[in-house]
Design a protein around this motif. Structure first.
Motif, PDB file in Angstrom:
ATOM      1  N   THR A 158       0.933   0.667  -8.966  1.00 46.41           N
ATOM      2  CA  THR A 158      -0.598   1.016  -8.341  1.00 46.41           C
ATOM      3  C   THR A 158      -1.446   1.847  -9.312  1.00 46.41           C
ATOM      4  O   THR A 158      -1.070   2.230 -10.525  1.00 46.41           O
ATOM      5  CB  THR A 158      -0.162   2.035  -7.147  1.00 46.41           C
ATOM      6  OG1 THR A 158       0.434   3.290  -7.688  1.00 46.41           O
ATOM      7  CG2 THR A 158       0.807   1.480  -5.899  1.00 46.41           C
ATOM      8  N   GLU A 175      -4.922   5.511  -3.764  1.00 49.54           N
ATOM      9  CA  GLU A 175      -3.931   4.935  -4.656  1.00 49.54           C
ATOM     10  C   GLU A 175      -3.837   3.441  -4.015  1.00 49.54           C
ATOM     11  O   GLU A 175      -3.195   3.275  -2.882  1.00 49.54           O
ATOM     12  CB  GLU A 175      -2.516   5.698  -4.627  1.00 49.54           C
ATOM     13  CG  GLU A 175      -1.809   4.952  -5.561  1.00 49.54           C
ATOM     14  CD  GLU A 175      -0.118   5.806  -5.636  1.00 49.54           C
ATOM     15  OE1 GLU A 175      -0.318   6.832  -5.161  1.00 49.54           O
ATOM     16  OE2 GLU A 175       0.828   5.368  -5.913  1.00 49.54           O
ATOM     17  N   GLU A 227       0.840  -1.056  -0.035  1.00 49.11           N
ATOM     18  CA  GLU A 227       0.165   0.012  -0.079  1.00 49.11           C
ATOM     19  C   GLU A 227       0.763   1.249   0.010  1.00 49.11           C
ATOM     20  O   GLU A 227       0.382   2.340   0.503  1.00 49.11           O
ATOM     21  CB  GLU A 227      -0.990  -0.231   1.274  1.00 49.11           C
ATOM     22  CG  GLU A 227      -1.948  -1.162   1.103  1.00 49.11           C
ATOM     23  CD  GLU A 227      -3.025  -1.149   1.799  1.00 49.11           C
ATOM     24  OE1 GLU A 227      -4.160  -1.408   1.312  1.00 49.11           O
ATOM     25  OE2 GLU A 227      -3.178  -1.043   3.082  1.00 49.11           O
ATOM     26  N   PRO A 249      -2.801  -0.805  -5.101  1.00 44.58           N
ATOM     27  CA  PRO A 249      -2.410  -1.635  -6.181  1.00 44.58           C
ATOM     28  C   PRO A 249      -3.281  -2.098  -7.237  1.00 44.58           C
ATOM     29  O   PRO A 249      -4.414  -2.051  -6.816  1.00 44.58           O
ATOM     30  CB  PRO A 249      -1.751  -2.963  -5.387  1.00 44.58           C
ATOM     31  CG  PRO A 249      -1.688  -2.448  -3.770  1.00 44.58           C
ATOM     32  CD  PRO A 249      -2.623  -1.412  -3.824  1.00 44.58           C
TER      33      PRO A 249
END
Lengths: 166, 543
Positions: B348, B364, B112, B366
């Motif tokens: 991402t 944002e 993340e 993946p």
């Protein structure tokens, strides 16, 4: 219009043309400069009547048809005068979901004009615009260049308009 | 980031400015001075933090506490409580999980990480030194000092990054074609004509981290052998235009643009061109026409821009988000980038969550994150206890779906399963939305934006609006619903450019996903979701 008044307007226009010419002189050797010049011209004159278009065509040594083609292709350029305050209502999908139609109807009602029209006093004109990229604030209204209103409801509109009524 | 002891970042962008962001910032500054905290607390302006509340969002570091400020009283309270007394003001605090994705539960710690948005909302976009302090221009230095152009292309190819504007063409290949084209004059263009309704990721990148775009374009220019670049920005994006212009000016001043950059002998000039309000100019060849000063009508392809682009010269055209991934890839290597996302789609993606959803804004995550997670985990679900009814992914030209397939993970291949990635829009509509009405709004958009060059698109969009209008008023016939599907097929197969081809997608998918609702309108069954049509009234006026 008395001759005195029209003289004043002419003098003003002459000044505008001079400034525009100076700008054209500065940029004219760069390729593909027409749109930039039209941006400038509209910023100065408020709109792009055929006289201004002919003038630009002559200075840039382009056919008038090409200038007209560009002006009519892009939404941003207008051949009709616009209001002192341009009210732009976002017609993007996110604003639609959040009730842009109701907002638009209320503006029409309050100003007594239709889309792309100007109020009698010339103070406002009403326009629909493409997505303004502020979808999280939908529905969005933009007045002039920088006054953003988000999450607008129909009931707020009289209050918003009041700010721009002299 | 320059740190005193505490730093306050006030989120100022086009929409928060109107809610008084600058005034609140001034008020915080005045109070900091009033309580003699000037040596301890620094007040800075930053771009949007990617989340929208009714008030102005303020971040306090190093505590990483986020506040929502609604009035000057709130601003004063922040200073007297938090800075003077060191107590967190719980009443004003907002849950930071909506802003920063905490590394939790998944166990995949690095999954993340923010790449594109890493600086947005953290630095002052107007200060080049802050960008540099966050490893800015390090990738450019590495490229110019240590790498040959072909190595740069190699890294980009290996990272497997694909265009973030919607079409998903492999970026490395685009660069390679341009580099191989034999021509001394080449161009790099950044497509910042963001106009896909529901999308505003590029605006936030340009407003919040403009240097990342400038740096990446310079890297691209070095890789392909170009010395001139343009950023084509929508004329309505005033904030982006200002910040990008300032970034370019500052980069010139310290020699990061212009002649002989960092003593490498490589020169690159960059300037801004303004769009004039035409959706079609997001199509790369139309955009090139527009930069050349003509109406933005698309060109016949091939030849593609890498062979024959601006002024007939080889040209790279990439989206803002694509560019802003590049410095990270150079700094961290292609493998790190590939470790994120799915097999065919690395990295991402920035998604914008809009419509009837609780946390409207952008995230944002993946590639391959499911629609369900985006709506319910990051988006917080549907407000007012309503049920989700319609989802559109990918933008206005994206796919519509009902709620049966929310488990699909979005990436470049998910369009085959019925959900396109496009420019990363997730538009949610609740049970009060009418599918026919929604289809009409979308097709009205395309009818308006069709440039008129080719018949299938010009007439197809126009006729479908007419039919949808009839159907929405309860005047349609069953075969006209079928006709809509036929129009979609013809537009998709025969339109000249992507606009007409992709306008077919929302039309087909909404009719297919909500076929029953279309039939209900044809049979004049009451629709309690219609915004404009009340079936009862219609019937009376007809008879």
């Amino acid at each position: 219009m008395s001759t005195g008044e029209s003289n004043v307007i002419c003098a003003e226009h002459e000044k505008l043309y001079k400034t525009l010419d100076a700008f054209i002189e500065e940029v004219k050797d760069k390729p593909g400069v027409l749109i930039e010049v039209l941006h400038k011209a509209q910023e100065m004159f408020g709109y792009l009547p055929t006289e201004v278009q002919s003038h630009v065509a002559e200075r840039l040594n382009l056919p008038e048809s090409q200038v007209y083609g560009v002006v009519t292709f892009y939404n941003f350029f207008t051949m009709k005068p616009r209001g002192k305050h341009q009210i732009k209502i976002c017609l993007g999908t996110a604003c639609y979901v959040k009730g842009a139609e109701k907002v638009l109807d209320r503006f029409k009602e309050e100003l007594k004009v239709d889309m792309e029209e100007i109020t009698e006093d010339g103070n406002f004109s009403l326009h629909g615009v493409r997505c303004l990229g502020a979808c999280s604030m939908a529905p969005v209204v933009l007045i002039g260049e920088k006054d953003f209103y988000g999450k607008v409801t129909a009931n707020e509109i009289p209050k918003i308009l009041k700010k721009y009524r002299g | 980031m320059r740190m005193k002891i505490q730093t306050v970042l006030v989120s100022v962008d086009s929409s928060s400015a109107l809610r008084g962001a600058r005034q609140f910032k001034k008020h915080i500054e005045e109070n900091v001075k009033k309580y003699q905290l000037s040596d301890m607390v620094e007040v800075l302006e930053t771009g949007s933090l990617g989340v929208y509340k009714d008030g102005v969002i303020v971040a306090v570091y190093p505590e990483e506490v986020f506040y929502e400020i609604n009035s000057t009283d709130d601003a004063e309270q922040l200073v007297t409580e938090h800075f003077l007394k060191g107590r967190i003001v719980k009443d004003l605090m907002i849950d930071k999980s909506v802003i920063k994705h905490e590394k939790k539960e998944t166990g995949k710690l690095d999954r993340e990480e923010r790449i594109v948005l890493k600086n947005v909302g953290v630095i002052d976009p107007g200060a080049i030194e802050e960008y540099i302090a966050r490893d800015g221009y390090m990738a450019l230095a590495k490229v110019l000092k240590e790498m040959k152009p072909e190595n740069v292309i190699d890294v980009v190819k290996k990272s497997n990054i694909r265009g973030r504007g919607g079409a998903g063409f492999p970026t490395g290949m685009k660069w390679e074609f341009t580099a191989k084209a034999d021509n001394p004059e080449k161009y790099v263009i950044c497509n910042a004509d963001e106009g896909e309704p529901g999308t505003f990721k590029d605006r936030l990148i340009m407003e919040g981290d403009p240097h990342s775009v400038v740096e990446a374009m310079t890297i691209a220019a070095y890789a392909v052998g170009a010395n001139k670049g343009y950023i084509y920005i929508r004329g309505e994006y005033y904030g982006s235009i200002d910040n990008i212009r300032k970034a370019i000016k500052d980069a010139y001043e310290i020699g990061l643009l212009g002649e002989d950059i960092m003593g490498s002998g490589f020169s690159f000039d960059l300037s801004v061109r303004l769009g004039a309000g035409a959706y079609i100019c997001g199509e790369e060849t139309a955009l090139i026409e527009s930069i050349e000063g003509r109406p933005g009508r698309p060109r016949l392809k091939p030849p593609y821009p890498p062979v024959e682009g601006l002024y007939g010269k080889p040209t790279v055209v990439n989206n803002v988000e694509t560019f802003s991934n590049i410095p990270w890839i150079i700094n961290n290597g292609p493998e790190a980038f590939k470790a994120l996302g799915t097999e065919g789609s690395s990295g991402t993606k920035v998604f914008t969550l809009v419509g009837n959803i609780i946390n409207r804004g952008l995230v944002e995550v993946p590639m391959g994150t499911s629609i369900f997670d985006l709506i319910y985990k990051y988006g917080g679900g549907i407000p007012n206890g309503k049920k989700l009814k319609i989802v559109q992914t990918g933008g206005t030209a994206g796919t519509f779906m009902n709620t049966k397939k929310l488990e699909i993970g979005l990436d470049y291949d998910s369009a085959k399963e019925g959900a396109s990635l496009g420019s990363g829009v997730i538009l949610c509509m609740d049970e009060d939305s009418c599918a026919v009405d929604c289809a009409k709004t979308v097709m009205e958009f395309f009818a308006h934006e069709s440039c008129g060059k080719c018949t299938p698109c010009r007439e197809g969009t126009r006729v479908s609006v007419k039919l949808l209008d009839k159907i929405s008023k309860g005047q349609g016939r069953e075969e006209e619903v079928e006709q809509l599907l036929m129009i979609a097929d013809v537009m998709e197969q025969t339109s000249f450019c992507g606009l007409g081809q992709s306008a077919a997608i929302p039309l087909r998918t909404i009719v297919q996903s909500f076929r029953d609702e279309f039939s209900d309108h044809v049979q004049k069954k009451p629709c309690n979701a219609c915004t404009f049509v009340e079936p009862k009234k219609k019937k009376r006026s007809k008879r």
